[in-house]
Design a protein around this motif. Structure first.
Motif, PDB file in Angstrom:
ATOM      1  N   PHE A 104       0.810  -1.216   0.000  1.00 16.08           N
ATOM      2  CA  PHE A 104       0.000   0.000   0.000  1.00 16.08           C
ATOM      3  C   PHE A 104       0.847   1.272   0.000  1.00 16.08           C
ATOM      4  O   PHE A 104       0.606   2.211   0.761  1.00 16.08           O
ATOM      5  N   GLY A 105       1.888   1.283  -0.841  1.00 16.79           N
ATOM      6  CA  GLY A 105       2.718   2.472  -0.998  1.00 16.79           C
ATOM      7  C   GLY A 105       3.801   2.650   0.039  1.00 16.79           C
ATOM      8  O   GLY A 105       4.430   3.712   0.099  1.00 16.79           O
ATOM      9  N   ALA A 106       4.089   1.647   0.833  1.00 18.99           N
ATOM     10  CA  ALA A 106       5.109   1.761   1.889  1.00 18.99           C
ATOM     11  C   ALA A 106       6.490   1.981   1.279  1.00 18.99           C
ATOM     12  O   ALA A 106       6.813   1.456   0.215  1.00 18.99           O
ATOM     13  N   ALA A 107       7.315   2.771   1.955  1.00 22.01           N
ATOM     14  CA  ALA A 107       8.698   2.993   1.545  1.00 22.01           C
ATOM     15  C   ALA A 107       9.596   1.948   2.192  1.00 22.01           C
ATOM     16  O   ALA A 107       9.210   1.279   3.165  1.00 22.01           O
ATOM     17  N   TYR A 108      10.811   1.813   1.651  1.00 23.28           N
ATOM     18  CA  TYR A 108      11.777   0.882   2.239  1.00 23.28           C
ATOM     19  C   TYR A 108      12.042   1.259   3.695  1.00 23.28           C
ATOM     20  O   TYR A 108      12.258   2.421   4.034  1.00 23.28           O
ATOM     21  N   GLY A 109      12.018   0.274   4.576  1.00 21.54           N
ATOM     22  CA  GLY A 109      12.327   0.490   5.984  1.00 21.54           C
ATOM     23  C   GLY A 109      11.169   0.974   6.822  1.00 21.54           C
ATOM     24  O   GLY A 109      11.305   1.084   8.044  1.00 21.54           O
ATOM     25  N   SER A 110      10.022   1.247   6.208  1.00 14.82           N
ATOM     26  CA  SER A 110       8.869   1.728   6.961  1.00 14.82           C
ATOM     27  C   SER A 110       7.892   0.589   7.210  1.00 14.82           C
ATOM     28  O   SER A 110       8.052  -0.520   6.691  1.00 14.82           O
ATOM     29  N   ALA A 111       6.858   0.854   8.021  1.00  8.97           N
ATOM     30  CA  ALA A 111       5.813  -0.134   8.231  1.00  8.97           C
ATOM     31  C   ALA A 111       5.157  -0.444   6.894  1.00  8.97           C
ATOM     32  O   ALA A 111       4.825   0.450   6.125  1.00  8.97           O
ATOM     33  N   GLY A 112       4.994  -1.714   6.617  1.00  9.82           N
ATOM     34  CA  GLY A 112       4.448  -2.126   5.334  1.00  9.82           C
ATOM     35  C   GLY A 112       5.500  -2.614   4.369  1.00  9.82           C
ATOM     36  O   GLY A 112       5.166  -3.173   3.320  1.00  9.82           O
ATOM     37  N   HIS A 113       6.782  -2.422   4.699  1.00 10.30           N
ATOM     38  CA  HIS A 113       7.861  -3.028   3.910  1.00 10.30           C
ATOM     39  C   HIS A 113       8.136  -4.394   4.527  1.00 10.30           C
ATOM     40  O   HIS A 113       8.680  -4.505   5.630  1.00 10.30           O
ATOM     41  N   SER A 147      12.239  -8.344   8.206  1.00  9.71           N
ATOM     42  CA  SER A 147      11.335  -7.409   8.885  1.00  9.71           C
ATOM     43  C   SER A 147      10.625  -8.085  10.046  1.00  9.71           C
ATOM     44  O   SER A 147      10.557  -9.318  10.134  1.00  9.71           O
ATOM     45  N   ASP A 148      10.062  -7.256  10.925  1.00  3.50           N
ATOM     46  CA  ASP A 148       9.297  -7.763  12.056  1.00  3.50           C
ATOM     47  C   ASP A 148       8.009  -8.416  11.557  1.00  3.50           C
ATOM     48  O   ASP A 148       7.428  -7.998  10.553  1.00  3.50           O
ATOM     49  N   LEU A 149       7.551  -9.449  12.253  1.00  2.00           N
ATOM     50  CA  LEU A 149       6.363 -10.181  11.825  1.00  2.00           C
ATOM     51  C   LEU A 149       5.114  -9.305  11.811  1.00  2.00           C
ATOM     52  O   LEU A 149       4.142  -9.622  11.120  1.00  2.00           O
ATOM     53  N   THR A 150       5.122  -8.205  12.565  1.00  2.00           N
ATOM     54  CA  THR A 150       3.962  -7.318  12.626  1.00  2.00           C
ATOM     55  C   THR A 150       4.124  -6.089  11.742  1.00  2.00           C
ATOM     56  O   THR A 150       3.333  -5.160  11.831  1.00  2.00           O
ATOM     57  N   SER A 151       5.126  -6.068  10.882  1.00  2.00           N
ATOM     58  CA  SER A 151       5.404  -4.868  10.099  1.00  2.00           C
ATOM     59  C   SER A 151       4.427  -4.665   8.949  1.00  2.00           C
ATOM     60  O   SER A 151       4.323  -3.561   8.408  1.00  2.00           O
ATOM     61  N   GLY A 152       3.710  -5.694   8.556  1.00  2.00           N
ATOM     62  CA  GLY A 152       2.786  -5.548   7.437  1.00  2.00           C
ATOM     63  C   GLY A 152       1.633  -6.519   7.524  1.00  2.00           C
ATOM     64  O   GLY A 152       1.508  -7.310   8.460  1.00  2.00           O
ATOM     65  N   ARG A 153       0.792  -6.459   6.513  1.00  2.00           N
ATOM     66  CA  ARG A 153      -0.359  -7.358   6.470  1.00  2.00           C
ATOM     67  C   ARG A 153       0.063  -8.770   6.097  1.00  2.00           C
ATOM     68  O   ARG A 153      -0.477  -9.744   6.602  1.00  2.00           O
ATOM     69  N   GLY A 154       1.035  -8.894   5.214  1.00  2.00           N
ATOM     70  CA  GLY A 154       1.554 -10.186   4.819  1.00  2.00           C
ATOM     71  C   GLY A 154       2.833 -10.519   5.562  1.00  2.00           C
ATOM     72  O   GLY A 154       3.263  -9.795   6.467  1.00  2.00           O
ATOM     73  N   SER A 155       3.466 -11.627   5.153  1.00  2.00           N
ATOM     74  CA  SER A 155       4.711 -12.040   5.794  1.00  2.00           C
ATOM     75  C   SER A 155       5.563 -12.807   4.798  1.00  2.00           C
ATOM     76  O   SER A 155       5.054 -13.402   3.847  1.00  2.00           O
TER      77      SER A 155
END
Length: 295
Positions: free
Chosen positions: A180-189, A194-202
């Motif tokens: 959803f438009g996330a940048a590198y290193g941000s939530a959604g990347h 990455s952390d397991l809770t950083s995005g909707r997928g894994s």
């Protein structure tokens, strides 16, 4: 985490003559685009006194014989059992047991996906595998002898979209999703670091990368429906230029499970010479953007 990136644009060619976008990036906290260049693309005692007479002394010779380790009789049967049990999010818990094969290398096959791993010291292995078919068949191939097959029914496969990137050797491939438009290193990347809770997928990695010539796979899974966010998920295949892969061709394969259909693509990438060690190549157009809808 990729800390610094300098993009390098190049011409990309798949084995299927697919044109793809290719960028080289330096490791950075946030990616920065740089100069373009051309790069080709083609897992008891007695109290009574005792009198002793006629004593003679001899030199003791220690026994230095090393006992041979017990060996498995090649003619003896070496059984292997495999159990596959479906778990939530269209995954399967695969359990392998072969007591006569401690620490032996295994190759696991499932619907075109393949990765290598190892039994533990007791001859056992448990691994969670994202399924790629409703009737999920798993073939477990040992290094020596006969293997085994297990099957599991996966009724919720249609609830997820799934993308697999797989390769052989230490090629340094990575699968990245920017939701959803996330940048590198941000939530959604979302990637394997990455952390397991950083995005909707894994993203999960399958295979033992410490093996000699390993076969590895990375799998990105995301629910098709639900959640508070909807929109596009951008997927990229990336690889770092290292002393192992620089100046040579490396190969990978993608498997995309979308709306119950599995598609496969092959990739051959000509890596830059070793002067570019530490840079990243980013293949932007190899994987189709995922579209996620609400309930």
């Amino acid at each position: 985490m990729i800390n610094k990136r300098t993009a390098m644009m190049g011409a990309a060619t798949l084995c299927s003559a697919l044109a793809i976008g290719l960028f080289m990036q330096k490791t950075a906290e946030h990616p920065q685009r740089g100069a373009s260049a051309s790069v080709a693309v083609s897992v008891a005692a007695d109290d009574a006194p005792l009198e002793i007479e006629a004593i003679s002394l001899t030199a003791a010779t220690p026994d230095t014989t090393v006992p041979e380790p017990a060996r498995q009789d090649p003619a003896a049967p070496c059984d292997m059992s495999v159990e596959a049990i479906a778990t939530p999010m269209a995954e399967v818990r695969l359990t392998v047991l072969s007591l006569c094969r401690p620490e032996e290398r295994l190759t696991i096959h499932h619907n075109g996906m393949m990765f290598s791993t190892r039994l533990d010291a007791t001859g056992a292995l448990t691994v969670q595998v994202p399924a790629l078919s409703e009737t999920a068949v798993f073939i477990v191939e040992p290094q020596n002898g006969r293997g085994a097959v297990a099957t599991a029914s996966v009724p919720d496969l249609d609830l997820v979209n799934r993308v697999v990137l797989q390769w052989g050797g230490n090629s340094g491939f990575e699968l990245h999703a920017r939701e959803f438009g996330a940048a590198y290193g941000s939530a959604g990347h979302v990637w394997r670091g990455s952390d397991l809770t950083s995005g909707r997928g894994s993203v999960v990695q399958l295979g033992d990368e410490n093996q000699l010539a390993p076969r590895l796979a990375e799998v990105y899974s995301v629910p098709r429906l639900g959640g508070s966010k909807t929109g596009a998920i951008d997927l990229t295949v990336e690889t770092e230029v290292t002393a192992i892969n620089c100046g040579r061709d490396i190969s990978a394969q993608t498997l995309e499970l979308r709306d119950g259909t599995l598609r496969t693509r092959d990739l051959t990438l000509a890596m830059p010479d070793c002067a570019a060690t530490g840079d990243f190549l980013v293949l932007n157009n190899l994987l189709e953007t995922l579209k996620i809808a609400g309930n």
